[in-house]
Design an enzyme around this catalytic site. Structure first.
Site, mmCIF file in Angstrom:
data_model
loop_
_atom_site.group_PDB
_atom_site.id
_atom_site.type_symbol
_atom_site.label_atom_id
_atom_site.label_comp_id
_atom_site.label_asym_id
_atom_site.label_seq_id
_atom_site.Cartn_x
_atom_site.Cartn_y
_atom_site.Cartn_z
ATOM 1 N N ASP A 176 0.778 -1.234 0.000
ATOM 2 C CA ASP A 176 0.000 0.000 0.000
ATOM 3 C C ASP A 176 0.816 1.294 0.000
ATOM 4 O OD1 ASP A 176 -1.455 -2.229 0.658
ATOM 5 O OD2 ASP A 176 -2.541 -1.310 2.313
ATOM 6 N N GLU A 406 2.457 -9.731 11.640
ATOM 7 C CA GLU A 406 2.105 -9.287 10.287
ATOM 8 C C GLU A 406 3.374 -8.967 9.486
ATOM 9 O OE1 GLU A 406 -0.412 -5.858 10.406
ATOM 10 O OE2 GLU A 406 -0.965 -5.984 8.276
HETATM 11 C C1 GLC Z 1 -2.701 -4.856 4.136
HETATM 12 C C2 GLC Z 1 -1.527 -5.231 3.252
HETATM 13 C C3 GLC Z 1 -2.018 -6.150 2.150
HETATM 14 C C4 GLC Z 1 -2.732 -7.346 2.757
HETATM 15 C C5 GLC Z 1 -3.814 -6.924 3.745
HETATM 16 C C6 GLC Z 1 -4.400 -8.089 4.533
HETATM 17 O O1 GLC Z 1 -3.635 -4.106 3.455
HETATM 18 O O2 GLC Z 1 -0.915 -4.103 2.721
HETATM 19 O O3 GLC Z 1 -0.965 -6.564 1.335
HETATM 20 O O4 GLC Z 1 -3.280 -8.114 1.743
HETATM 21 O O5 GLC Z 1 -3.291 -6.017 4.661
HETATM 22 O O6 GLC Z 1 -3.399 -8.789 5.213
#
Ligand code: GLC
Length: 442
Positions: A176, A406
């Site tokens: 993002d 994460e």
């Molecule tokens: C965030 C990350 C994305 C991922 C999502 C769910 O938006 O940037 O890559 O898919 O989280 O984990």
């Protein structure tokens, strides 16, 4: 300290315990046929998360692995796109929810795409299946839909036939707030029609998340696409953000190779020729993005008509598609090692000596296990075995020390963002489960 090239394998007991913990996370995040990325912070089904997670499930429950991708494909749009988020059940824990996208489907979905890991996940589950007839039946059913999805990428996102697909929103890249999007995103206005009610910063330290201004621009784009009814051609035409993300293009090229492998049994000669044509075009497109100066491939800003001079981990993903020459592959292995001099836990998501490096903020520096897995697979494919082993061992060690976070700080391996993350758990299982002959694509 992180793993070294000669590091001994981890203790079997510890790794067995961690594998059990990884399986428990997938089970805990299972919402009945689909897996949420983590509880609360991400309460829906995310496209590329689910693809990695399906491969993770398949290491111990193949039926559940096939179910994960089937649920994703059930939400494929009529035009072939597979959306980035599927809002199976309502939740107040996340913004933007289905009302902001206003996509009229049941269940509602987002209107944006996501890195196309799906075909690669399906091919891997097929090739490693213990239940071959169930795998063949699943692929037979899904293959036509995968073909439609790959055609969508070409038709909707490379309408001029340049050999690179466009992403119209940073969320589509999965990375993002990558520094690679800074200049392109700065052209997107901050005004929004939608009132922004972020939820992520309630769950996680705001210093580890994108800035408020990023979110305004993200939502501006969503407002714009909603305004043209999520029509693919109109969205492409009106978008002030249009970049050929090297990560998405490399993942798509890898997926085309995997589609071709599946097409040997499930496709027609005409389909195989069509896929081979797209492979040739993408390969040529990606080849133009190599930067000897940066030691990685770069993304391309299709509106400014210029290469984006930001070295990120996405620029290593052509390895995953075996799209690098032997010299380029060796140069990328050297880049990974060079980055470790500043940030010893590979692979930082952005060049750690770059001016924009932020080791704890999301895609501007932290290590992501899914990216590491693709890089390590690619390094093996391109015969950079020592660096592949280094990335694999360090990733396992990072998770062993910090847990299934994460993402991770590349200087210290501290766990960051959300905890008990599904895709981190899935990658831990995949790293323990090396397929027998990885060194070919088709
Ligand atoms: C965030 C990350 C994305 C991922 C999502 C769910 O938006 O940037 O890559 O898919 O989280 O984990």
């Amino acid at each position: 300290m992180p793993g070294t090239l000669s590091e001994a394998p981890m203790q079997t007991d510890e790794s067995a315990d961690l594998s059990a913990a990884a399986r428990a996370i997938l089970r805990a995040n299972d919402r009945g046929g689909y897996t949420v990325p983590t509880d609360r912070l991400y309460p829906f089904q995310w496209n590329w998360d689910s693809c990695f997670v399906a491969m993770g499930w398949a290491t111990f429950d193949e039926v559940r692995g096939w179910q994960e991708v089937a649920r994703l494909l059930d939400s494929q749009w009529d035009d072939g796109m597979v959306p980035s988020v599927i809002f199976h059940a309502p939740s107040d824990d996340y913004f933007p929810g289905p009302a902001v996208y206003a996509v009229l489907r049941t269940p509602p979905t987002s209107g944006t795409a996501n890195p196309p890991v799906l075909t690669t996940a399906i091919r891997r589950m097929h090739d490693t299946a213990r239940d071959n007839s169930a795998a063949a039946a699943s692929v037979a059913e899904m293959f036509p839909r995968l073909v439609r999805n790959h055609r969508w990428w070409q038709e909707a996102r490379d309408p001029q036939g340049i050999g690179l697909v466009a992403t119209l929103h940073p969320w589509e890249t999965g990375m993002d707030n990558s520094p690679a999007w800074d200049a392109a995103l700065a052209r997107v206005p901050t005004e929004t029609q939608t009132i922004i009610r972020r939820r992520d910063t309630f769950h996680v330290d705001p210093a580890m998340r994108p800035h408020a201004e990023d979110y305004q621009r993200f939502i501006h784009l969503v407002d714009l696409f909603r305004g043209v009814g999520w029509d693919a051609a109109r969205s492409y035409a009106v978008s002030p953000f249009r970049v050929a993300d090297i990560g998405t293009n490399a993942i798509l090229l890898r997926a085309e190779h995997d589609l071709l492998a599946l097409a040997q049994r499930h496709g027609t000669a005409a389909e195989r020729a069509e896929i081979a044509g797209r492979i040739a075009a993408l390969q040529a497109g990606i080849a133009r993005l190599w930067s000897a100066e940066h030691g990685v491939f770069l993304s391309y800003d299709l509106i400014a008509d210029a290469t984006i001079p930001a070295a990120t981990a996405a620029g290593l993903l052509p390895l995953f598609a075996a799209a690098a020459s032997p010299d380029q592959a060796a140069a990328m292995a050297a880049t990974i090692r060079a980055w470790c001099r500043t940030a010893p836990w590979p692979v930082a998501s952005a060049d750690p000596v770059g001016a924009t490096f932020e080791p704890r903020r999301y895609w501007r520096g932290p290590v992501w296990a899914v990216v590491n897995w693709m890089i390590a697979e690619g390094l093996r494919l391109q015969r950079q075995d020592a660096t592949a082993d280094f990335v694999r061992a360090s990733t396992r060690q990072t998770i062993a020390q910090a847990g299934f976070s994460e993402y991770f700080d590349p200087r210290t391996a501290d766990g960051l963002g959300g905890a008990r993350f599904s895709w981190t758990a899935a990658i831990y299982l995949l790293l323990a489960d090396v397929p027998p002959d990885p060194a070919h694509l088709v």
